[in-house]
Design a protein around this motif. Structure first.
Motif, PDB file in Angstrom:
ATOM      1  N   ALA A 148       0.826  -1.213   0.000  1.00  0.00           N
ATOM      2  CA  ALA A 148       0.000   0.000   0.000  1.00  0.00           C
ATOM      3  C   ALA A 148       0.860   1.264   0.000  1.00  0.00           C
ATOM      4  O   ALA A 148       2.017   1.265   0.443  1.00  0.00           O
ATOM      5  CB  ALA A 148      -0.919  -0.006   1.215  1.00  0.00           C
ATOM      6  N   SER A 149       0.286   2.343  -0.470  1.00  0.00           N
ATOM      7  CA  SER A 149       0.973   3.628  -0.508  1.00  0.00           C
ATOM      8  C   SER A 149       1.303   4.116   0.897  1.00  0.00           C
ATOM      9  O   SER A 149       0.553   3.877   1.850  1.00  0.00           O
ATOM     10  CB  SER A 149       0.088   4.665  -1.205  1.00  0.00           C
ATOM     11  OG  SER A 149       0.636   5.954  -1.094  1.00  0.00           O
ATOM     12  N   ILE A 150       2.421   4.813   1.008  1.00  0.00           N
ATOM     13  CA  ILE A 150       2.796   5.429   2.290  1.00  0.00           C
ATOM     14  C   ILE A 150       2.524   6.936   2.259  1.00  0.00           C
ATOM     15  O   ILE A 150       2.949   7.665   3.156  1.00  0.00           O
ATOM     16  CB  ILE A 150       4.271   5.174   2.618  1.00  0.00           C
ATOM     17  CG1 ILE A 150       5.177   5.784   1.536  1.00  0.00           C
ATOM     18  CG2 ILE A 150       4.552   3.693   2.785  1.00  0.00           C
ATOM     19  CD1 ILE A 150       6.648   5.802   1.902  1.00  0.00           C
ATOM     20  N   ALA A 151       1.834   7.395   1.249  1.00  0.00           N
ATOM     21  CA  ALA A 151       1.672   8.838   1.034  1.00  0.00           C
ATOM     22  C   ALA A 151       0.703   9.477   2.016  1.00  0.00           C
ATOM     23  O   ALA A 151      -0.096   8.815   2.676  1.00  0.00           O
ATOM     24  CB  ALA A 151       1.177   9.087  -0.388  1.00  0.00           C
ATOM     25  N   ASN A 152       0.809  10.803   2.085  1.00  0.00           N
ATOM     26  CA  ASN A 152      -0.154  11.671   2.763  1.00  0.00           C
ATOM     27  C   ASN A 152      -0.275  11.432   4.256  1.00  0.00           C
ATOM     28  O   ASN A 152      -1.376  11.475   4.821  1.00  0.00           O
ATOM     29  CB  ASN A 152      -1.528  11.567   2.098  1.00  0.00           C
ATOM     30  CG  ASN A 152      -1.563  12.285   0.769  1.00  0.00           C
ATOM     31  OD1 ASN A 152      -0.907  13.315   0.597  1.00  0.00           O
ATOM     32  ND2 ASN A 152      -2.299  11.737  -0.187  1.00  0.00           N
ATOM     33  N   ASP A 153       0.858  11.193   4.913  1.00  0.00           N
ATOM     34  CA  ASP A 153       0.861  11.221   6.374  1.00  0.00           C
ATOM     35  C   ASP A 153       0.996  12.691   6.784  1.00  0.00           C
ATOM     36  O   ASP A 153       2.067  13.188   7.109  1.00  0.00           O
ATOM     37  CB  ASP A 153       2.014  10.389   6.938  1.00  0.00           C
ATOM     38  CG  ASP A 153       1.982  10.331   8.464  1.00  0.00           C
ATOM     39  OD1 ASP A 153       0.870  10.412   9.037  1.00  0.00           O
ATOM     40  OD2 ASP A 153       3.066  10.226   9.076  1.00  0.00           O
ATOM     41  N   VAL A 154      -0.145  13.392   6.715  1.00  0.00           N
ATOM     42  CA  VAL A 154      -0.204  14.822   7.011  1.00  0.00           C
ATOM     43  C   VAL A 154      -1.428  15.101   7.875  1.00  0.00           C
ATOM     44  O   VAL A 154      -2.445  14.395   7.804  1.00  0.00           O
ATOM     45  CB  VAL A 154      -0.270  15.682   5.724  1.00  0.00           C
ATOM     46  CG1 VAL A 154       1.048  15.656   4.981  1.00  0.00           C
ATOM     47  CG2 VAL A 154      -1.397  15.212   4.823  1.00  0.00           C
ATOM     48  N   ALA A 155      -1.319  16.144   8.696  1.00  0.00           N
ATOM     49  CA  ALA A 155      -2.455  16.553   9.521  1.00  0.00           C
ATOM     50  C   ALA A 155      -3.368  17.524   8.787  1.00  0.00           C
ATOM     51  O   ALA A 155      -4.559  17.610   9.085  1.00  0.00           O
ATOM     52  CB  ALA A 155      -1.943  17.188  10.816  1.00  0.00           C
ATOM     53  N   ASP A 156      -2.818  18.256   7.837  1.00  0.00           N
ATOM     54  CA  ASP A 156      -3.596  19.238   7.079  1.00  0.00           C
ATOM     55  C   ASP A 156      -4.536  18.499   6.118  1.00  0.00           C
ATOM     56  O   ASP A 156      -4.086  17.821   5.195  1.00  0.00           O
ATOM     57  CB  ASP A 156      -2.643  20.141   6.295  1.00  0.00           C
ATOM     58  CG  ASP A 156      -3.367  21.286   5.589  1.00  0.00           C
ATOM     59  OD1 ASP A 156      -4.604  21.238   5.475  1.00  0.00           O
ATOM     60  OD2 ASP A 156      -2.682  22.224   5.143  1.00  0.00           O
ATOM     61  N   PRO A 157      -5.851  18.633   6.294  1.00  0.00           N
ATOM     62  CA  PRO A 157      -6.784  17.897   5.436  1.00  0.00           C
ATOM     63  C   PRO A 157      -6.771  18.350   3.983  1.00  0.00           C
ATOM     64  O   PRO A 157      -7.284  17.642   3.109  1.00  0.00           O
ATOM     65  CB  PRO A 157      -8.143  18.174   6.089  1.00  0.00           C
ATOM     66  CG  PRO A 157      -7.969  19.460   6.824  1.00  0.00           C
ATOM     67  CD  PRO A 157      -6.543  19.458   7.302  1.00  0.00           C
ATOM     68  N   GLU A 158      -6.186  19.506   3.690  1.00  0.00           N
ATOM     69  CA  GLU A 158      -6.166  20.018   2.323  1.00  0.00           C
ATOM     70  C   GLU A 158      -4.898  19.621   1.558  1.00  0.00           C
ATOM     71  O   GLU A 158      -4.794  19.876   0.360  1.00  0.00           O
ATOM     72  CB  GLU A 158      -6.299  21.543   2.339  1.00  0.00           C
ATOM     73  CG  GLU A 158      -7.625  22.027   2.924  1.00  0.00           C
ATOM     74  CD  GLU A 158      -7.767  23.530   2.863  1.00  0.00           C
ATOM     75  OE1 GLU A 158      -6.848  24.199   2.336  1.00  0.00           O
ATOM     76  OE2 GLU A 158      -8.790  24.043   3.335  1.00  0.00           O
ATOM     77  N   ALA A 159      -3.951  18.990   2.240  1.00  0.00           N
ATOM     78  CA  ALA A 159      -2.686  18.631   1.595  1.00  0.00           C
ATOM     79  C   ALA A 159      -2.818  17.338   0.802  1.00  0.00           C
ATOM     80  O   ALA A 159      -3.540  16.421   1.200  1.00  0.00           O
ATOM     81  CB  ALA A 159      -1.585  18.485   2.648  1.00  0.00           C
ATOM     82  N   ASP A 160      -2.105  17.261  -0.310  1.00  0.00           N
ATOM     83  CA  ASP A 160      -2.062  16.045  -1.118  1.00  0.00           C
ATOM     84  C   ASP A 160      -0.649  15.914  -1.669  1.00  0.00           C
ATOM     85  O   ASP A 160      -0.203  16.729  -2.480  1.00  0.00           O
ATOM     86  CB  ASP A 160      -3.076  16.101  -2.259  1.00  0.00           C
ATOM     87  CG  ASP A 160      -3.158  14.785  -3.028  1.00  0.00           C
ATOM     88  OD1 ASP A 160      -2.366  13.859  -2.728  1.00  0.00           O
ATOM     89  OD2 ASP A 160      -4.009  14.680  -3.931  1.00  0.00           O
ATOM     90  N   GLU A 161       0.043  14.880  -1.242  1.00  0.00           N
ATOM     91  CA  GLU A 161       1.440  14.685  -1.608  1.00  0.00           C
ATOM     92  C   GLU A 161       1.618  14.291  -3.073  1.00  0.00           C
ATOM     93  O   GLU A 161       2.693  14.428  -3.634  1.00  0.00           O
ATOM     94  CB  GLU A 161       2.051  13.624  -0.695  1.00  0.00           C
ATOM     95  CG  GLU A 161       3.546  13.519  -0.753  1.00  0.00           C
ATOM     96  CD  GLU A 161       4.071  12.448   0.183  1.00  0.00           C
ATOM     97  OE1 GLU A 161       5.298  12.236   0.178  1.00  0.00           O
ATOM     98  OE2 GLU A 161       3.274  11.821   0.900  1.00  0.00           O
ATOM     99  N   LEU A 162       0.565  13.761  -3.683  1.00  0.00           N
ATOM    100  CA  LEU A 162       0.610  13.314  -5.079  1.00  0.00           C
ATOM    101  C   LEU A 162       1.688  12.252  -5.294  1.00  0.00           C
ATOM    102  O   LEU A 162       2.415  12.264  -6.292  1.00  0.00           O
ATOM    103  CB  LEU A 162       0.842  14.492  -6.028  1.00  0.00           C
ATOM    104  CG  LEU A 162      -0.212  15.607  -5.992  1.00  0.00           C
ATOM    105  CD1 LEU A 162       0.153  16.698  -6.986  1.00  0.00           C
ATOM    106  CD2 LEU A 162      -1.607  15.057  -6.276  1.00  0.00           C
TER     107      LEU A 162
END
Length: 259
Positions: A148-162
């Motif tokens: 599975a992807s490890i992306a988008n471990d962020v608290a900001d709901p508007e962020a997208d690591e792409l």
């Protein structure tokens, strides 16, 4: 390496000129994280450029396209690409600061151990794996091509690591090799190091941070907590703090060369 896909527009490498003259002209080479691309560090780069840094953000080999490309990219190719970028900037005769997020942090340390950089900026550098299965990736890649992807471990709901929608296990094996090289080189780093550490991080374990601090025996180290952020702090709620303290660290590193 045969590339399977075109580079996504968001992840094309870029270079930002300084928006204002710096007391000491310099370049920051900024490195993104595993399975992601330059998009994930753009706000950080723009913040430094606004304060007078010239910022070069390369696309790491195997990234910005499709996970199959990363599966086919060995660790030496990634390490060599970073060193070529740093060497090209040093050849211009200006001080160079290396900066990196996660895997990019490990690569920045690897470069700093072998090149005369002026300073190092690290955001949650990945010197150890969080998953207990990750060290077995060189064997598991023959059985399990992706996880599975490890992306988008962020608290900001508007962020997208792409980042990639899947994580190639062969790529994890390459990261392990890069981590080992970075750990071996820690004792050779002498440039000042600023470490930004998020309060919560599902990707890089606390053991990575402990390894970093134990290994940096010859470098001045400052740790800056990011209390509201998760792993991809360059896109998270503390990014203004990250930019502000990065500006201070870069200025101190390059001006220190005048003393």
């Amino acid at each position: 390496m045969v590339q399977h896909s075109e580079v996504r527009a968001e992840h094309r490498p870029f270079r930002l000129p300084p928006a204002a003259p710096a007391r000491v002209p310099h370049t920051v080479v900024m490195l993104h994280g595993f399975t992601s691309g330059p998009h994930s560090v753009r706000a950080w780069a723009e913040g430094l450029a606004a304060a007078g840094s010239e910022v070069a953000v390369p696309l790491l080999p195997g990234h910005g396209t499709h996970w199959r490309d990363l599966a086919d990219t060995p660790a030496p190719e990634i390490r060599a690409a970073v060193r070529r970028t740093v060497d090209a900037e040093l050849a211009r005769g200006l001080p160079v600061v290396v900066a990196g997020l996660s895997l990019g942090g490990a690569l920045a340390l690897d470069a700093a151990a072998h090149r005369p950089v002026a300073g190092v900026l690290l955001v949650n550098p990945a010197l150890r794996f969080a998953s207990p299965l990750a060290p077995a990736a060189p064997l598991l890649r023959h059985v399990v091509p992706t996880v599975a992807s490890i992306a988008n471990d962020v608290a900001d709901p508007e962020a997208d690591e792409l980042a990639y929608e899947r994580t190639p296990v062969a790529g994890v094996a390459a990261v392990g090799a890069i981590q080992r090289a970075a750990r071996r080189g820690l004792g050779r780093v002498t440039a000042p190091v600023t470490v930004f550490r998020s309060a919560r991080d599902a990707v890089v374990p606390a053991a990575s941070h402990r390894t970093l601090l134990r290994g940096l025996r010859r470098a001045p180290v400052q740790v800056v907590p990011l209390p509201r952020s998760r792993h991809v702090a360059t896109m998270d709620l503390d990014r203004e703090l990250l930019v502000e303290r990065s500006r201070t660290a870069v200025a101190g590193a390059v001006q220190g060369l005048l003393r």
